[in-house]
Design an enzyme around this catalytic site. Structure first.
Site, short mmCIF file in Angstrom:
data_model
loop_
_atom_site.label_atom_id
_atom_site.label_comp_id
_atom_site.label_asym_id
_atom_site.label_seq_id
_atom_site.Cartn_x
_atom_site.Cartn_y
_atom_site.Cartn_z
N LYS A 81 -104.31 -57.51 10.78
CA LYS A 81 -105.62 -58.15 10.86
C LYS A 81 -105.81 -58.66 12.29
CE LYS A 81 -108.21 -61.88 8.46
NZ LYS A 81 -108.10 -62.93 7.44
N SER A 156 -111.62 -62.64 3.76
CA SER A 156 -111.94 -62.21 5.09
C SER A 156 -111.13 -61.02 5.58
CB SER A 156 -111.74 -63.37 6.06
OG SER A 156 -110.38 -63.74 6.12
N SER A 180 -108.36 -65.04 1.17
CA SER A 180 -108.68 -63.93 2.08
C SER A 180 -107.72 -62.76 2.05
CB SER A 180 -108.78 -64.45 3.52
OG SER A 180 -110.00 -65.13 3.70
#
Lengths: 487, 511
Positions: A81, A156, A180
């Protein structure tokens, strides 16, 4: 097992690599080719560096040839990420603020993955500064869900879940502040694990809410999650909140730890607002455990109704301070409209941050303001304690809790324009962060329209071994993980 | 109307540690700009703080030295504000639970004369807390540059109660803190390097009143004399405003020591809301009894206590102790020499150190640090507490305590005369040789005198100076000196003056 390399598991690929049936370069090339093929449709990556990945793969092959393999992750392409620092690679948090920022240092998890021989592959899209539940808040455009690219992958860490589901990586890392990792895992049909707060170092993770953030893996199987967790967990003297403990062999625990377990079903998690198809799938999972001799108990987490409010006070308060450093002075976006120092802050931040980030900074600044601190922040911390006590109380009677991960399956990009409606995506996941517990989302079926459904298992603090074993028992008896998006 | 000033000081002291407060990168002064940095100092995305235990040790030690109550837990808070010298745009500090509470600073006020002890007072402390220093801005004509070398240096803030009433008291307070910190090895407290900084909160009220007046915070008192001048100036300014019929406003003022003026920086309305909250990146640290006991054992005796003990134990007068005790190394040096010299010789030892040794040391390193800085002095005099550079000269001096003790012993025994001893001392400082060896080599020993011969010389002197004899007999004791000259001359300067004195007195007594 898929015939396609990019859809296979770490465990399986590691065996093939060890048996010299496959090279890391071949595997990495397959993943790169797949990425080129699907990226126009998915947009899971903010950036990737093919030459760098292939060089890492070649180095891995050389290690194996010399009989010096670092273990099951050696040569496995893993995506990160875009909030996790890798030396010499962009680190943007999907924000215009850090559009051109290149990290000069490695996060601790990065160092650990490098040590394990993993091929670090690409920077994965997410909601800006990890704030959101759909990846629509990325400054670089939304990510599509591989099961239906007109739908969101969750957030997210939506780039991390989508890339894995689409075969653009063999595993990925995300970060979980309020769900997330677990929510996008559920929406994309993959396994997502949020470890106990403090198990994985946060050093080098762009902070959203320091007391809630935790890095964790996205994998195709629970076994793979155990492998990745084993590589990234452990005390780090550069993170004061990291826990000093021996890291067990999570993979071995999958089979050594056997049930039957006592599972708790929190009644507050099956109330109104839950999609009926999801409810039905989770009920089937409950029935499965019951059929295996597990004791199923209804439990109550009475402060559940305060989770969302508590979360949005604490998370935004911490974020308002954590994001202070993005000021255009030392790095990051600096407005050309600025005339003096105060102007640099005002313009750079106005131009560099997106609307959701600004909304949360404003809210967080407000709750910490003189005269409001006691009423909001201090009270939220007290409620947080009560929420944690709810869980610990429940764990006196049960080994783990079983709940839906998300109240809804993947929704259409642009469908939820109201930020408050989006906040509801996290109602089943947020309590876990507030209580600092480990939790895993595992695939547990599909909706009639073919969208993945996830079930969440919530474990006792530091009992990841147990949690993974419980999840593994379910996964072994179902084939949800062996299904792939057709496109 | 007569007014009384009420003054509280906020003193920032940089703690002398190898590394910074929350990261491993070195702390230091005078390096190339932005070389003492790392991801944590520069607040790069993802960087996290980790507490420096040595800094916590140092502040606990400071607290123990000043008699503070040490909190059982060291807790960290964030102070949020935007300024380019603050890389994170928050400072890690301690808000509602400072590590040290209460305590006091002993001060000595100037007396009417330099060799007299002044009045002592204890100024109560509110708190001492630990935080991190900020970077430094350098303003150019068209731009401003930031140097983050200083950013993240461990810093403690010592806050006094509003309990001082004159610039002199504030000045004595600051110099006492400085001496304490240097003594404890906590900081070098070099104000020029920003290791000691001071802000003052000043208000006035009619004499006899007990309420607190409108407070003005005076900033940038960045030299020890600016503290005195700045506070004096502010007291006068406030009185003038009130006398004119004006009203004081709560504000922060900037003092310019060069021009001796101040100007308003901001008023109360523009005060920051720092949005303090507990730092979620740092765990609270428990300070147990064992930890405190270990640090207590490392706490040195402070100057004022030492001064009192030197007087009681060695009967050394204030005029010497006020020089000796303000430098820890010098005090230790004195005490070692006094012990070696034995009972009754401590004052002589002190005289040699204060008058001769310090002169030799300043001669040796005057070029490097300047003469004025070399003589440690009581803060009550001029605040010139010895900085470590001074003690370096002492540490490398060839004159060791044993030399001084031996020389004092020789003088007391009459083996050498005072003038000869002075010569011996100078050579001792140059060579490090033992005083006896020097005296031998240079023929400076007082000659062993035949008592009969001495008596003859004395009788001759008495016979030759009837006027002096009459004067002595009529009670003028000093008249005996006129008789000593001819005796010494006859003895070619090698007679023991004590023996000469005794012999003359004996002869005069029977006349």
């Amino acid at each position: 097992m898929s015939s396609k390399l990019y859809f296979r598991t770490i465990a399986d690929l590691a065996a093939a690599l060890d048996a010299k049936q496959l090279s890391s370069v071949e595997l990495t090339q397959a993943v790169i080719a797949r990425t080129h093929a699907v990226e126009p449709c998915i947009h899971a990556f903010n950036s990737f560096d093919e030459a760098d990945a292939l060089a890492q793969a070649a180095a891995s092959d050389a290690r194996r040839a010399a009989g010096q393999s670092c273990g099951p992750l050696d040569g496995i392409p893993i995506g990160l990420k875009d909030v996790i620092a890798v030396t010499g690679q962009p680190l943007t948090a999907s924000s215009k603020m850090l559009k051109d920022f290149v990290s000069p240092y490695d996060a601790t998890v990065t160092t650990k993955l490098k040590k394990a021989g993993a091929v670090l592959w690409g920077r994965l899209n997410c909601d800006e500064f990890a704030m959101g539940s759909s990846t629509e808040n990325s400054a670089f455009g939304p990510t599509g869900n591989p099961w239906d690219p007109t739908r969101v992958p969750g957030g997210s860490s939506g780039g991390s879940s989508a890339a894995l589901a689409a075969g653009e990586a063999i595993a990925t890392l995300g970060s979980d502040t309020g769900g997330s990792i677990r929510q996008p895992a559920a929406l994309c049909g993959v396994v997502g694990l949020k470890p106990t707060y403090g198990l994985v170092s946060r050093f080098g993770l762009i902070a959203f809410a320091s007391s809630l953030d935790q890095i964790g893996p996205f994998t195709r199987t629970v076994e793979d999650a155990a492998i990745v967790l084993g590589a990234i967990a452990g005390h780090d003297e550069r993170d004061s909140t990291s826990f000093q403990a021996e890291i067990p062999d999570y993979r071995a625990a999958l089979t050594s730890q056997r049930g039957p377990w006592k599972l708790g079903i929190p009644k507050e998690y099956f109330a109104t607002g839950l999609d009926p198809e999801i409810a039905a799938s989770v009920e089937k999972a409950i029935a499965f455990y019951q059929s295996q001799g597990c004791e199923i108990r209804e439990v109550s987490l009475p402060h559940t109704q305060y989770c969302l409010d508590t979360y949005y006070v604490i998370a935004t308060a911490e974020a308002s301070s954590n994001l202070g450093r993005y000021d255009g002075i030392r790095y990051g976006h600096r407005s050309t409209a600025a005339k003096d120092a105060v102007d640099i802050y005002a313009h750079s931040r106005a131009e560099g941050f997106g609307p959701e980030v600004k909304r949360r900074i404003i809210l967080g600044t407000y709750v910490l303001s003189s005269g409001y601190y006691d009423a909001y922040y201090l009270r939220a911390q007290k409620v947080r304690t009560l929420i944690r006590q709810d869980f610990l109380h429940a764990f006196r009677d049960v080994d783990a809790l079983l709940t839906p991960t998300s109240p809804m399956p993947a929704f259409k990009i642009g469908e939820k324009a109201d930020p408050l409606a989006l906040y509801l995506c996290d109602i089943y996941t947020i309590g876990v962060n507030l209580a600092g517990l480990p939790a895993i989302s595992v695939p547990c079926g599909f909706t009639k329209s073919g969208l993945p459904i996830g079930a969440q298992l919530i474990g006792q603090p530091w009992k990841e071994s147990n949690l993974l074993a419980i999840a593994h028992a379910y996964e072994r008896a179902h084939d949800w993980s062996a299904q792939f998006p057709i496109f | 109307m007569n007014y009384e000033a009420v003054i509280g000081l906020e003193v920032h002291v940089q703690i002398k540690t190898q590394s910074k407060m929350f990261t491993r990168v070195a702390a230091g002064y005078g390096h190339e700009p932005n070389t003492l940095t790392d991801p944590v100092v520069l607040a790069l995305p993802g960087a996290l703080p980790v507490m420096n235990k040595a800094a916590l040790d140092a502040i606990i030690k400071a607290g123990l030295l000043l008699g503070c109550k040490i909190a059982p837990v060291c807790k960290w808070d964030r102070k949020n504000y935007f300024y380019p010298d603050s890389p994170k745009n928050y400072q890690i500090s301690q808000y509602d639970q400072p590590i040290c509470l209460g305590g006091s600073v002993e001060i000595e006020l100037p007396a009417s004369a330099r060799n007299l002890m002044g009045e002592h007072k204890k100024i109560p402390l509110t708190r001492i807390h630990l935080e991190e220093d900020v970077g430094k801005l350098n303003h150019g004509a068209t731009d401003s540059l930031v140097d983050y070398n200083r950013a993240g240096t461990p810093l403690m803030e010592i806050v006094s109660d509003p309990a001082m009433h004159s610039a002199e008291e504030a000045y004595a307070y600051l110099t006492s803190i400085r001496a304490t910190m240097i003594y404890g090895g906590i900081s070098d407290c070099d104000m020029e390097k920003g290791q000691l900084r001071c802000d003052a909160n000043i208000s006035i009220r009619p004499v006899g009143a007990t309420h607190l007046g409108i407070k003005v915070e005076l900033k940038n008192l960045n030299s020890i004399s600016f503290v005195r001048d700045g506070i004096d100036h502010e007291i006068k300014r406030q009185i003038a405003v009130v006398e004119r019929g004006g009203t004081l406003v709560q504000e922060t003022r900037d003092y310019d020591g060069q021009t001796g003026t101040s100007q308003s920086l901001r008023s109360k309305e523009m005060a920051h809301d720092y949005r303090y909250f507990p730092d979620p990146d740092l765990m609270p640290v428990r300070v147990d009894a064992e930890w405190k006991t270990r640090l207590q054992a490392e706490c040195p005796e402070l100057p004022f206590a030492k001064q009192r003990r030197f007087f009681e134990q060695y009967q050394v007068p204030y005029s010497l102790t006020s020089v000796l005790v303000w430098d820890r190394m010098l005090a230790d040096y004195f005490e070692a020499a006094a012990q070696l010299a034995g009972p009754g010789k401590a004052q002589a030892v002190g005289n040699w150190i204060v008058n001769d040794l310090l002169r030799e040391l300043s001669r040796g390193s005057a070029a490097a640090v300047g003469d004025a800085a070399l003589r440690p002095r009581s803060p009550a005099r001029d605040g010139g507490v010895a900085a470590p550079a001074d003690t370096h000269a002492l540490a490398t001096s060839k004159v060791r305590p044993a030399h001084i003790a031996a020389l004092v012993g020789m003088v007391e025994a009459g083996t050498v005369l005072t003038n000869a001893a002075k010569e011996i001392f100078i050579e001792m400082a140059a060579t490090g040789d033992q005083p006896a060896a020097i005296a031998e080599r240079r023929g400076l020993c007082a000659a062993p005198i035949d008592t009969n011969e001495l008596e003859t010389w004395c009788r001759d002197a008495i016979a030759a100076n009837p006027k002096a004899v009459v004067e002595f007999k009529s009670g003028k004791d000093s008249a005996i000196n006129a008789l000593k000259g001819p005796v010494m001359k006859a003895a070619k300067g090698k007679a023991n003056p004590k023996l000469v004195d005794e012999t003359l007195r004996c002869l005069l007594a029977v006349m």
